[in-house]
Design an enzyme around this catalytic site. Structure first.
Site, PDB file in Angstrom:
ATOM      1  N   GLU A 151      -8.256   5.775  -5.468  1.00 24.14           N
ATOM      2  CA  GLU A 151      -8.690   5.749  -4.069  1.00 24.14           C
ATOM      3  C   GLU A 151      -8.605   7.133  -3.422  1.00 24.14           C
ATOM      4  O   GLU A 151      -7.835   7.344  -2.469  1.00 24.14           O
ATOM      5  CB  GLU A 151      -7.889   4.739  -3.263  1.00 24.14           C
ATOM      6  CG  GLU A 151      -8.217   3.313  -3.610  1.00 24.14           C
ATOM      7  CD  GLU A 151      -7.692   2.314  -2.596  1.00 24.14           C
ATOM      8  OE1 GLU A 151      -6.829   2.676  -1.775  1.00 24.14           O
ATOM      9  OE2 GLU A 151      -8.173   1.170  -2.604  1.00 24.14           O
ATOM     10  N   GLU A 199     -10.650  -3.594  -7.294  1.00 27.34           N
ATOM     11  CA  GLU A 199      -9.461  -4.142  -6.629  1.00 27.34           C
ATOM     12  C   GLU A 199      -9.908  -5.052  -5.494  1.00 27.34           C
ATOM     13  O   GLU A 199     -10.858  -4.728  -4.764  1.00 27.34           O
ATOM     14  CB  GLU A 199      -8.626  -3.033  -5.973  1.00 27.34           C
ATOM     15  CG  GLU A 199      -7.712  -2.267  -6.868  1.00 27.34           C
ATOM     16  CD  GLU A 199      -6.879  -1.278  -6.047  1.00 27.34           C
ATOM     17  OE1 GLU A 199      -6.526  -1.575  -4.885  1.00 27.34           O
ATOM     18  OE2 GLU A 199      -6.597  -0.202  -6.576  1.00 27.34           O
TER      19      GLU A 199
HETATM   20  C1  GAL Z   1      -5.213  -0.077  -2.628  1.00 26.94           C
HETATM   21  C2  GAL Z   1      -4.522   0.728  -3.718  1.00 26.94           C
HETATM   22  C3  GAL Z   1      -3.620  -0.136  -4.570  1.00 26.94           C
HETATM   23  C4  GAL Z   1      -2.818  -1.063  -3.726  1.00 26.94           C
HETATM   24  C5  GAL Z   1      -3.740  -1.882  -2.861  1.00 26.94           C
HETATM   25  C6  GAL Z   1      -3.029  -2.882  -1.989  1.00 26.94           C
HETATM   26  O1  GAL Z   1      -5.508   0.726  -1.555  1.00 26.94           O
HETATM   27  O2  GAL Z   1      -5.454   1.352  -4.548  1.00 26.94           O
HETATM   28  O3  GAL Z   1      -2.798   0.693  -5.350  1.00 26.94           O
HETATM   29  O4  GAL Z   1      -1.952  -0.317  -2.931  1.00 26.94           O
HETATM   30  O5  GAL Z   1      -4.457  -1.038  -2.024  1.00 26.94           O
HETATM   31  O6  GAL Z   1      -3.928  -3.561  -1.139  1.00 26.94           O
END
Ligand code: GAL
Length: 654
Positions: free
Chosen positions: A150, A305
């Site tokens: 990210e 994600e």
């Molecule tokens: C994203 C990040 C992850 C985790 C996730 C939680 O921003 O890439 O590592 O923190 O959020 O929602």
């Protein structure tokens, strides 16, 4: 062909085995196999564990988990582990940590604490990426590389002296001479004429508004500086493992990074999406950003994600109600994702994310969450043939990061209420409500495959971009405050819409922002009354038909919406864009009635996804008979969709 060598759709999540004793790993892989997980992301934040001291590597645990995963048929989205530099590196080189606009160097103790311009960070991360690539080049679990994490999340920019030096070099490349820079930045204003490159700094905290041209270049530079970190790692990965695809997880419609540019540097686009379950419009906003992801390379992308339930970083973290994890996952597939992945596999017991949901929750397997994980895994397997298929949209929304940065520059605009995301949504939401597939496009892209192109706003518009829009032969709509400035944020000769003026046949003589809480009425030529908020303009017509005029207020009787040939110009944003859209879509031969409340319809290849985000059962007419891949049912005529249910209709066998 899928995104990686893993067949079908990808299903899995972030997996942090280093947070667990190895005795837990056997259970992890067994349960992953049970859920149909075929890929997991590993080692995202593992630098301090993989390189505990300078140049000293401890790959043993990663070797063991990769072997174990492979033995259970699970592939690895292997991170280069460079998202958080380790404490020893930061303590030996404190200037690795980023500095904010007020000059405070940020402390260690969180993550992503690095200055993108730091040579120490860059060297260290590239060295680790090479060590990872050399060690795992032939590992059978390796399916893709995940660089950093990210970019632009916690660290968007750094205002330190190293960044200042880097910024100056970037400016020298862009402008060549100080005269060039002085002229582009308009430094004759407020006495800022520079006589040496060393006098130039990042737009640090200053007594008053900072030169907006300087801020715009800083935004460009900051996006490029992070991109250079990504590209440096990518280069070593491509050197060692040329055939392994490389990506980094984007953050949906993110203001800070020019994703048109970033996507060019990736083998495929991947995204992290966290729609807020408490927001009734969350699925529409998510749809817009998914369509952006699909449009970046005009290819399938990967939801890398998402949250199975609640996140842990909002003020109030509302879980996803029963069925919403499935519905939101199917939505990403509908919009072109070739997989569904989560943060994270096993819910953490410690750290800032211990209350963040996971596929396997604290409560273990006798839980609602786990049952939904299993059911979703089965659904994803049923949809395997969707992988690799593409969407042919007839409508495009044009957006551009340079223009976005200019439009939302602090403290120098007629109003700071014109926000690009809201402008995009004002067009996207009614198109989405009709189930019309929409691409996003940069202003310079070949637009000839579309029937309708809508430019919600293009504040910064170059002559080349205007020429590209003028060469589009379909139905074009341009929104307010467009064509105002050139690439240096200088107002075009004669004012807005600058290079778009011959195309639109109007002159926007004066921006006329509407104060908060007030409205401006306008009346169309057929008597339709509309209401605008936020923005209006004093428009002069050179050569265009007036479709609507302002009524009442300071612009009473003046043109509000115009049309010249196939190009419509709106000098405001009516609350209800239906009449404008009806005309434009009708002209383009696109017929699409509004769907029942909350229902979403998307096409991918030979598949029609119908998703009910609403609270009531909805009956949706089908374009043709076909088979629902989720249930195997044969459907024709129409289908009744319960709340949160979905159908994936295979309706044309090619
Ligand atoms: C994203 C990040 C992850 C985790 C996730 C939680 O921003 O890439 O590592 O923190 O959020 O929602």
């Amino acid at each position: 062909m899928g995104l990686t060598r893993v067949p079908g759709l990808l299903f899995g999540g972030d997996y942090n085995p280093e947070q667990w004793p190895e005795t837990v790993w056997d259970e992890d892989v067994r349960l992953m196999a049970e859920a149909g997980v075929n890929i997991v992301t590993v080692a995202v934040f593992s630098w301090s564990r993989l390189e505990p001291a300078p140049g000293v590597h401890d790959f043993g645990w990663l070797d063991r988990i990769l072997d174990l995963l492979h033995a259970h048929g699970i592939a690895a989205d292997l991170a280069t582990a460079t998202a958080t530099p380790p404490p020893w590196l930061v303590r030996a080189h404190p200037d690795v940590q980023p500095v904010d606009a007020a000059g405070t160097r940020l402390e260690f103790g969180s993550r992503q604490g690095y200055c993108p311009s730091s040579p120490v960070f860059r060297d260290g991360s590239v060295r680790l990426a090479r060590a990872m690539a050399e060690r795992y080049r032939n590992h059978p679990a390796l399916a893709m590389w995940h660089i950093g994490n990210e970019y632009g999340d916690h660290t968007v920019e750094c205002f330190c002296e190293e960044s200042a030096r880097h910024f100056r070099r970037w400016l020298e490349d862009r402008y060549g001479t100080l005269d060039g820079l002085n002229s582009a930045w308009g430094t004759s204003c407020w006495g800022q004429h520079y006589t040496a490159w060393t006098q130039i700094s990042p737009p640090r905290k200053a007594p008053g508004p900072v030169n907006p041209a300087q801020v715009l270049d800083w935004r460009r530079f900051s996006s490029d500086a992070l991109l250079a970190c990504f590209e440096a790692e990518r280069a070593v990965l491509k050197d060692v493992t040329p055939d392994v695809p490389v990506t980094t997880n984007f953050m949906s419609l993110l203001h800070h990074l020019d994703y048109w540019k970033w996507a060019d540097a990736e083998d495929f686009v991947s995204d992290d999406a966290y729609p807020d379950p408490a927001d009734p419009a969350a699925h529409v906003k998510a749809a817009l950003s998914y369509d952006l992801m699909r449009s970046l390379k005009r290819q399938p992308w990967l939801l890398l994600e998402s949250a199975p339930g609640a996140v842990s970083w909002r003020e109030v973290n509302v879980p996803k109600e029963q069925g919403v994890m499935r519905l939101h996952s199917l939505q990403a597939l509908a919009h072109g994702s070739d997989g569904v992945m989560f943060f994270q596999w096993r819910q953490a017991r410690y750290g800032p994310e211990k209350f963040h949901s996971a596929m396997l929750p604290h409560g273990g397997t006798d839980t609602r969450q786990w049952r939904e994980t299993l059911a979703l895994g089965a659904d994803v397997r049923r949809l395997a043939e969707v992988a690799g298929t593409t969407t042919r949209a007839e409508v495009a929304l044009v957006m551009d990061w340079d223009s976005w940065w200019g439009l939302e520059a602090p403290e120098s605009l007629p109003s700071n209420r014109l926000r690009l995301h809201a402008l995009l949504m004002s067009w996207y939401a009614p198109l989405h409500a009709r189930g019309i597939d929409v691409d996003l496009a940069p202003p310079g892209r070949d637009l000839s495959s579309y029937k309708v192109v809508i430019v919600p706003n293009l504040y910064l518009c170059t002559a080349e971009q205007a020429a590209n829009l003028a060469s589009f032969t379909g139905r074009l709509v341009v929104g307010p405050f467009s064509g105002v400035v050139d690439a240096a944020d200088q107002v075009h000769d004669g004012g807005a819409p600058g290079p778009l003026r011959p195309l639109l046949g109007v002159r926007s003589e004066e921006p006329w922002p509407i104060p908060d809480g007030r409205t401006q009425e306008l009346v169309a030529h057929d008597g339709t009354r509309l209401v605008a908020r936020t923005w209006s303009e004093w428009l002069e017509v050179d050569d265009a038909q007036v479709l609507a005029r302002y009524r009442g207020g300071p612009l009473d009787g003046r043109p509000a919406v115009t049309r010249r040939g196939a190009a419509t110009y709106l000098s405001c944003v009516p609350d209800d864009l239906t009449p404008v859209l009806d005309e434009v879509l009708g002209d383009a031969g696109i017929t699409a009635p509004v769907l029942p409340e909350g229902v979403e319809a998307c096409r991918r290849g030979d598949f029609l996804f119908l998703l009910n985000h609403g609270a009531a059962e909805a009956t949706v007419p089908l374009p043709a008979a076909g088979t629902d891949l989720l249930t195997g049912r044969r459907l024709h005529g129409s289908v009744a969709l319960a709340p949160r249910d979905a159908v994936v209709l295979k309706y044309r066998v090619s």
